[in-house]
Write an enzyme that holds these catalytic residues in place. Structure first.
Site, PDB file in Angstrom:
ATOM      1  N   ASN A   1      -3.261  96.459 -33.396  1.00 52.34           N
ATOM      2  CA  ASN A   1      -3.326  96.758 -32.077  1.00 52.34           C
ATOM      3  C   ASN A   1      -3.029  97.960 -32.286  1.00 52.34           C
ATOM      4  OD1 ASN A   1      -3.060  98.008 -29.435  1.00 52.34           O
ATOM      5  ND2 ASN A   1      -0.892  96.523 -29.493  1.00 52.34           N
TER       6      ASN A   1
ATOM      7  N   HIS B   1      -9.185  95.184 -25.652  1.00 49.80           N
ATOM      8  CA  HIS B   1      -8.131  94.906 -25.953  1.00 49.80           C
ATOM      9  C   HIS B   1      -7.633  94.390 -26.914  1.00 49.80           C
ATOM     10  CE1 HIS B   1      -4.805  97.564 -27.317  1.00 49.80           C
ATOM     11  NE2 HIS B   1      -3.489  97.024 -26.498  1.00 49.80           N
TER      12      HIS B   1
ATOM     13  N   CYS C   1      -1.683 101.770 -24.250  1.00 53.29           N
ATOM     14  CA  CYS C   1      -3.293 101.335 -24.311  1.00 53.29           C
ATOM     15  C   CYS C   1      -4.559 101.590 -23.808  1.00 53.29           C
ATOM     16  CB  CYS C   1      -3.137  99.246 -24.705  1.00 53.29           C
ATOM     17  SG  CYS C   1      -2.150  99.643 -26.064  1.00 53.29           S
TER      18      CYS C   1
HETATM   19  O1  UT7 Z   1      -1.251  96.476 -26.374  1.00 51.22           O
HETATM   20  C1  UT7 Z   1      -0.305  96.355 -25.203  1.00 51.22           C
HETATM   21  C2  UT7 Z   1       0.449  95.690 -24.525  1.00 51.22           C
HETATM   22  N1  UT7 Z   1       1.019  94.226 -25.498  1.00 51.22           N
HETATM   23  C3  UT7 Z   1       0.588  92.912 -25.909  1.00 51.22           C
HETATM   24  O2  UT7 Z   1      -0.184  92.518 -25.135  1.00 51.22           O
HETATM   25  C4  UT7 Z   1       1.375  91.754 -26.154  1.00 51.22           C
HETATM   26  C5  UT7 Z   1       1.818  91.005 -25.853  1.00 51.22           C
HETATM   27  N2  UT7 Z   1       2.928  90.235 -26.693  1.00 51.22           N
HETATM   28  C6  UT7 Z   1       2.253  89.485 -27.658  1.00 51.22           C
HETATM   29  O3  UT7 Z   1       1.181  89.199 -27.750  1.00 51.22           O
HETATM   30  C7  UT7 Z   1       3.745  88.475 -27.260  1.00 51.22           C
HETATM   31  O4  UT7 Z   1       4.521  88.338 -27.035  1.00 51.22           O
HETATM   32  C8  UT7 Z   1       4.098  88.472 -29.803  1.00 51.22           C
HETATM   33  C9  UT7 Z   1       3.293  88.746 -30.814  1.00 51.22           C
HETATM   34  C10 UT7 Z   1       4.990  89.984 -29.009  1.00 51.22           C
HETATM   35  C11 UT7 Z   1       5.117  87.492 -29.233  1.00 51.22           C
HETATM   36  O5  UT7 Z   1       4.904  85.979 -29.313  1.00 51.22           O
HETATM   37  P1  UT7 Z   1       4.865  85.205 -28.821  1.00 51.22           P
HETATM   38  O6  UT7 Z   1       4.412  83.906 -28.435  1.00 51.22           O
HETATM   39  O7  UT7 Z   1       4.891  85.474 -27.336  1.00 51.22           O
HETATM   40  O8  UT7 Z   1       6.930  84.628 -29.172  1.00 51.22           O
HETATM   41  P2  UT7 Z   1       8.072  85.172 -28.623  1.00 51.22           P
HETATM   42  O9  UT7 Z   1       8.194  86.099 -28.521  1.00 51.22           O
HETATM   43  O10 UT7 Z   1       8.003  83.856 -27.525  1.00 51.22           O
HETATM   44  O11 UT7 Z   1       9.241  84.340 -29.865  1.00 51.22           O
HETATM   45  C12 UT7 Z   1       8.792  82.842 -30.355  1.00 51.22           C
HETATM   46  C13 UT7 Z   1      10.418  82.525 -31.270  1.00 51.22           C
HETATM   47  C14 UT7 Z   1      11.250  83.439 -31.096  1.00 51.22           C
HETATM   48  O12 UT7 Z   1      12.327  82.231 -31.904  1.00 51.22           O
HETATM   49  P3  UT7 Z   1      12.481  81.370 -31.228  1.00 51.22           P
HETATM   50  O13 UT7 Z   1      13.968  82.172 -30.151  1.00 51.22           O
HETATM   51  O14 UT7 Z   1      11.510  80.678 -30.649  1.00 51.22           O
HETATM   52  O15 UT7 Z   1      13.830  80.459 -32.400  1.00 51.22           O
HETATM   53  C15 UT7 Z   1      11.360  83.991 -31.670  1.00 51.22           C
HETATM   54  O16 UT7 Z   1      13.104  84.366 -32.851  1.00 51.22           O
HETATM   55  O17 UT7 Z   1       9.215  83.134 -32.435  1.00 51.22           O
HETATM   56  C16 UT7 Z   1       9.740  84.217 -33.092  1.00 51.22           C
HETATM   57  N3  UT7 Z   1       9.214  85.175 -34.168  1.00 51.22           N
HETATM   58  C17 UT7 Z   1       8.505  85.083 -34.752  1.00 51.22           C
HETATM   59  N4  UT7 Z   1       8.929  84.196 -36.023  1.00 51.22           N
HETATM   60  C18 UT7 Z   1       8.097  84.557 -37.077  1.00 51.22           C
HETATM   61  C19 UT7 Z   1       8.990  86.341 -33.139  1.00 51.22           C
HETATM   62  N5  UT7 Z   1       8.536  87.079 -34.224  1.00 51.22           N
HETATM   63  C20 UT7 Z   1       8.623  86.528 -34.967  1.00 51.22           C
HETATM   64  C21 UT7 Z   1       8.058  86.801 -36.375  1.00 51.22           C
HETATM   65  N6  UT7 Z   1       7.825  86.142 -37.395  1.00 51.22           N
HETATM   66  N7  UT7 Z   1       7.538  88.172 -36.539  1.00 51.22           N
END
Ligand code: UT7
Length: 334
Positions: A286, A256, A116
């Site tokens: 993204n 980004h 990225c």
């Molecule tokens: O471009 C390269 C660099 N990449 C980035 O900068 C991405 C950086 N990371 C992120 O943007 C975020 O971490 C994500 C968007 C990937 C994920 O968001 P988050 O707020 O960190 O969610 P999480 O992974 O901590 O998950 C929270 C909850 C989980 O459920 P539990 O375990 O708390 O019950 C996930 O299973 O959200 C759940 N979850 C979803 N729920 C509904 C994960 N994906 C989804 C979804 N819909 N699509």
């Protein structure tokens, strides 16, 4: 001898027609519009879904528009660089395909890989060719078909990414505009948290890798999020301070587009108000190497000659950095 600066003299861009909405995604995986909008900030993304078309197709469309808007003659192009993580083939490069499709006869061309941060690193790379005095017209393209490596049964990654490409023309000037400074970093410690497991030389494609979904992007989102916020914020603030820029003299921040919460955190650290931050994540998601130039492509009409712009990005590697540019012209080139 007068100092040569590298200035952007035009922008071209392309996103595919097909739009994948959050509602459609909600029918593919267990997710919903509210979660995607509040946790990521993406409403829809463009997907190149026509059989047989790869990243070079979008790169070519963006570069063609750039050539037309800058009134460039193919014989005048010295160099083409494409930043991508999703090349059409392992080799040859997308940039070499562009030379043929754009009818370039005098250029040399290659691809760059910095995930990225590809476009960010490439701006500095290309600027140095211009500063050397030997190269007069360079096309740089950020292009990714992320849909080719996204697992559409993994709800943690599939809402984030989209496809797109955009391109800048870089040329020399002795005016006080162009790419002024940059701070770019890579630590190599991000490998476990963001990578593509198979298809490279460590783990070539096999029935096993296909059966185990190893050709899809793997991301540990929370870890990447944490590093993205701190590294992008720290380096943007450091670059601003180094160049005597303040919240009042920064005209635009171009971050980004990976997550709206990351963008908000970076803007907050820079103390720059929301209206100075260029954001289009809601419509494109993204697009990896495409995000920075697509932002400029979208908001070109707002920019004025001499505007102070801070670009910042974070990506696999980890790679991150910030670049300070003084914009080169007023409004939108048709
Ligand atoms: O471009 C390269 C660099 N990449 C980035 O900068 C991405 C950086 N990371 C992120 O943007 C975020 O971490 C994500 C968007 C990937 C994920 O968001 P988050 O707020 O960190 O969610 P999480 O992974 O901590 O998950 C929270 C909850 C989980 O459920 P539990 O375990 O708390 O019950 C996930 O299973 O959200 C759940 N979850 C979803 N729920 C509904 C994960 N994906 C989804 C979804 N819909 N699509």
């Amino acid at each position: 001898m007068e100092k040569i600066n590298a200035v952007v003299t035009g922008v071209g861009g392309y996103v595919p027609d097909y739009i994948l909405t959050n509602d459609e995604l909600s029918r593919m995986v267990d997710t919903n519009d509210e979660w995607i909008m509040t946790r990521i900030g993406v409403k829809e993304r463009h997907i190149l879904n026509e059989e047989g078309l790869g990243t070079s197709y979008m790169a070519r469309k963006a570069a063609k528009q750039l050539m037309q808007r800058t009134g460039s003659n193919p014989d005048d192009i010295d160099l083409v660089i494409v930043a991508t993580s999703t090349p059409d083939y392992q080799f040859p490069s997308i940039a070499s395909i562009l030379c043929d499709k754009l009818g370039l006869k005098r250029a040399f061309a290659y691809d760059m890989s910095a995930a990225c941060c590809g476009f960010l690193f490439m701006m500095e790379t290309a600027a140095n060719y211009i500063r050397s005095g030997r190269y007069k017209k360079i096309i740089i393209v950020g292009a990714d078909k992320m849909s080719s490596i996204v697992n559409y049964s993994d709800r943690a990654t599939c809402p984030i990414f989209g496809d797109g490409a955009a391109a800048f023309m870089l040329e020399p000037t002795t005016e006080d505009v162009g790419i002024m400074d940059s701070m770019l970093r890579t630590d190599g410690k991000g490998l476990p948290f963001l990578h593509l497991k198979a298809g490279g030389s460590v783990c070539p494609a096999s029935y096993f890798t296909v059966d185990n979904h190893m050709h899809y992007l793997y991301q540990e989102g929370r870890t990447v999020f944490k590093y993205a916020v701190s590294n992008m914020s720290d380096i943007s603030v450091a670059l601003a301070e180094k160049n005597g820029l303040t919240k009042d003299t920064i005209d635009w921040v171009v971050p980004h587009q990976a997550n709206l919460r990351i963008i908000d955190a970076v803007a907050h650290r820079l103390e720059v108000p929301h209206e100075k931050v260029l954001i289009n994540i809601e419509r494109y998601g993204n697009t990896s190497a495409g995000t920075l130039p697509l932002c400029i492509w979208d908001f070109e009409e707002k920019l004025k000659k001499g505007d102070n712009i801070i670009f910042t990005a974070f990506g696999a590697g980890f790679t991150w950095g910030a670049l300070y540019m003084k914009w080169g012209y007023d409004g939108k080139k048709q």
